[in-house]
Motif scaffolding. Structure first.
Motif, PDB file in Angstrom:
ATOM      1  N   THR A   1     -33.356 -23.220 -14.289  1.00 16.38           N
ATOM      2  CA  THR A   1     -32.863 -24.000 -13.152  1.00 16.38           C
ATOM      3  C   THR A   1     -32.553 -25.429 -13.575  1.00 16.38           C
ATOM      4  O   THR A   1     -31.544 -26.017 -13.155  1.00 16.38           O
ATOM      5  CB  THR A   1     -33.914 -24.002 -12.021  1.00 16.38           C
ATOM      6  OG1 THR A   1     -34.222 -22.660 -11.661  1.00 16.38           O
ATOM      7  CG2 THR A   1     -33.395 -24.742 -10.798  1.00 16.38           C
TER       8      THR A   1
ATOM      9  N   ILE B   1     -28.197 -22.655  -6.803  1.00 16.03           N
ATOM     10  CA  ILE B   1     -29.331 -22.989  -7.669  1.00 16.03           C
ATOM     11  C   ILE B   1     -30.622 -23.020  -6.861  1.00 16.03           C
ATOM     12  O   ILE B   1     -31.665 -22.514  -7.306  1.00 16.03           O
ATOM     13  CB  ILE B   1     -29.087 -24.344  -8.359  1.00 16.03           C
ATOM     14  CG1 ILE B   1     -27.856 -24.260  -9.268  1.00 16.03           C
ATOM     15  CG2 ILE B   1     -30.309 -24.764  -9.158  1.00 16.03           C
ATOM     16  CD1 ILE B   1     -27.497 -25.573  -9.950  1.00 16.03           C
TER      17      ILE B   1
ATOM     18  N   TRP C   1     -33.930 -20.481  -7.446  1.00 14.44           N
ATOM     19  CA  TRP C   1     -35.285 -20.968  -7.639  1.00 14.44           C
ATOM     20  C   TRP C   1     -36.227 -20.414  -6.576  1.00 14.44           C
ATOM     21  O   TRP C   1     -37.343 -19.980  -6.886  1.00 14.44           O
ATOM     22  CB  TRP C   1     -35.292 -22.493  -7.621  1.00 14.44           C
ATOM     23  CG  TRP C   1     -36.639 -23.152  -7.750  1.00 14.44           C
ATOM     24  CD1 TRP C   1     -37.216 -24.026  -6.890  1.00 14.44           C
ATOM     25  CD2 TRP C   1     -37.569 -23.010  -8.838  1.00 14.44           C
ATOM     26  NE1 TRP C   1     -38.439 -24.436  -7.348  1.00 14.44           N
ATOM     27  CE2 TRP C   1     -38.682 -23.831  -8.550  1.00 14.44           C
ATOM     28  CE3 TRP C   1     -37.566 -22.268 -10.016  1.00 14.44           C
ATOM     29  CZ2 TRP C   1     -39.785 -23.934  -9.392  1.00 14.44           C
ATOM     30  CZ3 TRP C   1     -38.665 -22.366 -10.860  1.00 14.44           C
ATOM     31  CH2 TRP C   1     -39.748 -23.195 -10.541  1.00 14.44           C
TER      32      TRP C   1
ATOM     33  N   THR D   1     -25.946 -16.107  -8.170  1.00 12.26           N
ATOM     34  CA  THR D   1     -26.287 -17.349  -8.853  1.00 12.26           C
ATOM     35  C   THR D   1     -25.506 -17.539 -10.125  1.00 12.26           C
ATOM     36  O   THR D   1     -25.338 -18.647 -10.601  1.00 12.26           O
ATOM     37  CB  THR D   1     -27.786 -17.376  -9.188  1.00 12.26           C
ATOM     38  OG1 THR D   1     -28.075 -16.299 -10.073  1.00 12.26           O
ATOM     39  CG2 THR D   1     -28.632 -17.275  -7.952  1.00 12.26           C
TER      40      THR D   1
END
Length: 566
Positions: free
Chosen positions: A462, A483, A487, A559
């Motif tokens: 990340t 992002i 996470w 992602t």
């Protein structure tokens, strides 16, 4: 033995062999690392060599520093640079001795050489027979090489030791942060030189830079009369010392007693030698460091609301080191959180900017300064008792100019979320284990540690994604949605896995399934941001703009498609 021209340090070569050579061997391109017999010795040897380079070859500007990185000196040239300091690095003899009291200390009783080891039991532990875990008698004899690095390690890390036994310049149990190259082909020169800084960066407020000299008593205390702290007004302040003294601090009064024998094996490295140390003399009231010291290799912290209080060095803590500490080590934030990054880390970021702006530097030099790792190590001390030694490497990222504050804010949001989830995982595991969880005693930090270990890889992925985002678009006010989503789901997945592994892993006859099911349900509510006390989670989800009820698998591919959407 002279520590500048004798072959006393073990170096690892590219061919895998270990050879003992003088410090100038760091300039040999075939030398890739050090090979000390103990982890704390390895860390101390790095600091010794960094301090030596900082003293003998202090770069005036960043350009001077880069020139030395591009064209390292030869072994012969480095020998010549070290030669003028040889008088200050004699370990034995009738004159001044390296980091030892200039007095013979004949009025004190001899003590075992193991007193140089921070993890050796103290006199009270031996007297009271309480050395259950840190045993006596492990080290009765040291070779000169091990005695030298043990002496240095003790002086730069000296813990609290009782009335009159002075603590180190950085306080007891300080952490050291070094920049290490990511390149597997990097030599020891690069590993060390990345942690050398300019004269202005090493000079603290109130100090005056002068050309280092071996006879300078404010640089090498052992070259002059002993600094005794038996009364007020004898404190050693930064403004009363040479800017480089932090590398050569000397809070303890020692005198090593050398012996000539037929041949004896060192209890630490195992080498047989006719020159050994079995005993030493130690006396109280050495140099008493006080004032706003900032060691160039150590991060600090201060309370922004109390500007008159002295900064405190970061120290090892129970539970170890991990990504939740990354921001405090790397990103300077004196005005808000009070985190003060080491001068070496600050200098590294400045050099990144310089190399980006100058096209004349080679691609491999740019890679060396943009692909590096943070090495953090040090003892976890409970006053004068060591609880453990920590050493960890973490990635560093290239931070675009002017974006350090934004990256710090984003990283704090990531770690705040993980801390809250780790707390809730621990809480619900306890709820599953105990009928009266609030009365449960004992150390539960293993639950947190398992969660942090499981999510460490996701954090640094990340972090790299945030770096790429800031390089492409510096106008984004918040963490990009993709992002943040990545996470969140990484934390959610590992939170549930850790809970299930720990709460449901006991013997069936001792397990209360009703209690475990209720705790499982409470953890799910918390992770969805819908339970009491889950405001950090709900705020993160809201700001990220993603659906927390979606599955992690369905969002994993998303992602990878975009990292720059708002």
């Amino acid at each position: 033995m002279n520590l500048l021209n004798n072959p006393w340090l073990p170096f690892l070569l590219r061919n895998g062999k270990v050879e003992y050579r003088p410090p100038s061997a760091v300039a040999d391109p075939e030398v890739i690392n050090l090979a000390l017999p103990r982890a704390d010795f390895q860390g101390a040897a790095y600091q010794f060599l960094i301090g030596l380079l900082q003293t003998a070859l202090p770069p005036k500007t960043h350009d001077d520093w880069l020139d030395q990185l591009l064209e390292p000196p030869s072994v012969a040239k480095l020998d010549k640079a070290f030669a003028s300091f040889e008088n200050a690095f004699e370990l034995d003899g009738d004159g001044p001795r390296f980091m030892q009291d200039i007095d013979l200390l004949e009025d004190v009783k001899n003590a075992t050489v193991s007193g140089l080891l921070i993890d050796a039991p103290g006199a009270n532990g031996i007297k009271n027979n309480t050395d259950f875990f840190v045993k006596r008698g492990r080290v009765d004899v040291m070779c000169e090489s091990c005695a030298a690095i043990a002496l240095y390690a003790m002086q730069i890390n000296a813990p609290a030791g009782g009335a009159g036994i002075r603590v180190g310049l950085r306080g007891g149990g300080p952490l050291t942060t070094l920049v290490m190259p990511e390149l597997a082909t990097a030599g020891l020169w690069e590993r060390l030189w990345l942690n050398v800084i300019t004269r202005s960066e090493v000079t603290q407020k109130g100090q005056q830079w002068t050309t280092p000299h071996p006879e300078e008593p404010s640089l090498f205390f052992w070259m002059a009369n002993t600094r005794i702290s038996d009364k007020k007004g004898t404190e050693v302040l930064p403004e009363n010392t040479h800017p480089l003294h932090a590398y050569w601090s000397m809070p303890r009064r020692f005198r090593l007693l050398f012996e000539e024998v037929d041949e004896c094996a060192c209890d630490i490295c195992g080498r047989k030698t006719p020159h050994v140390v079995r005993e030493l003399r130690a006396k109280k009231q050495g140099a008493n460091y006080d004032g706003p010291w900032l060691h160039p290799l150590t991060p600090y912290r201060r309370d922004p609301k109390k500007p008159n209080e002295l900064p405190l060095s970061s120290k090892g803590q129970p539970g170890g080191l991990g990504y939740r500490h990354w921001s405090g080590f790397v990103l300077n934030d004196e005005d808000n959180s009070g985190a003060i990054a080491s001068a070496v880390l600050k200098g590294y970021l400045e050099k990144q900017v310089l190399v980006r702006q100058e096209r004349r530097y080679q691609e491999d030099i740019q890679e060396l300064l943009t692909e590096a790792r943070l090495w953090v190590f040090g003892y976890d001390m409970d006053n004068m008792k060591p609880r453990g030694w920590y050493s960890i490497e973490m990635p560093l990222v290239e931070i675009p100019k002017g974006q350090q504050e934004k990256l710090r804010t984003w990283v704090q949001k990531l770690t705040e979320l993980s801390r809250n989830i780790a707390w809730m995982v621990r809480t619900q595991v306890k709820n599953a284990w105990f009928s009266r969880p609030s009365d449960a005693k004992g150390d539960m930090s293993a639950i947190d540690n398992q969660f942090y270990d499981a999510t460490e890889s996701a954090f640094f992925k990340t972090l790299l994604a945030l770096q790429e985002t800031l390089q492409q678009d510096v106008s984004l006010p918040h963490i990009p949605s993709s992002i943040a989503e990545q996470w969140y789901f990484a934390l959610k997945k590992e939170a549930m896995r850790v809970f299930e592994d720990m709460a449901l892993s006991g013997a069936q006859e001792s397990m209360d399934l009703e209690r475990a099911t209720a705790a499982h349900r409470q953890l799910q509510y918390f992770l969805s941001g819908k339970s009491k006390g889950s405001k950090v989670v709900s705020d993160f989800i809201k700001q990220g703009g993603f659906d927390p009820s979606a599955t992690a698998n369905s969002n994993a591919s998303a992602t990878a498609t975009t990292t720059g959407d708002a």
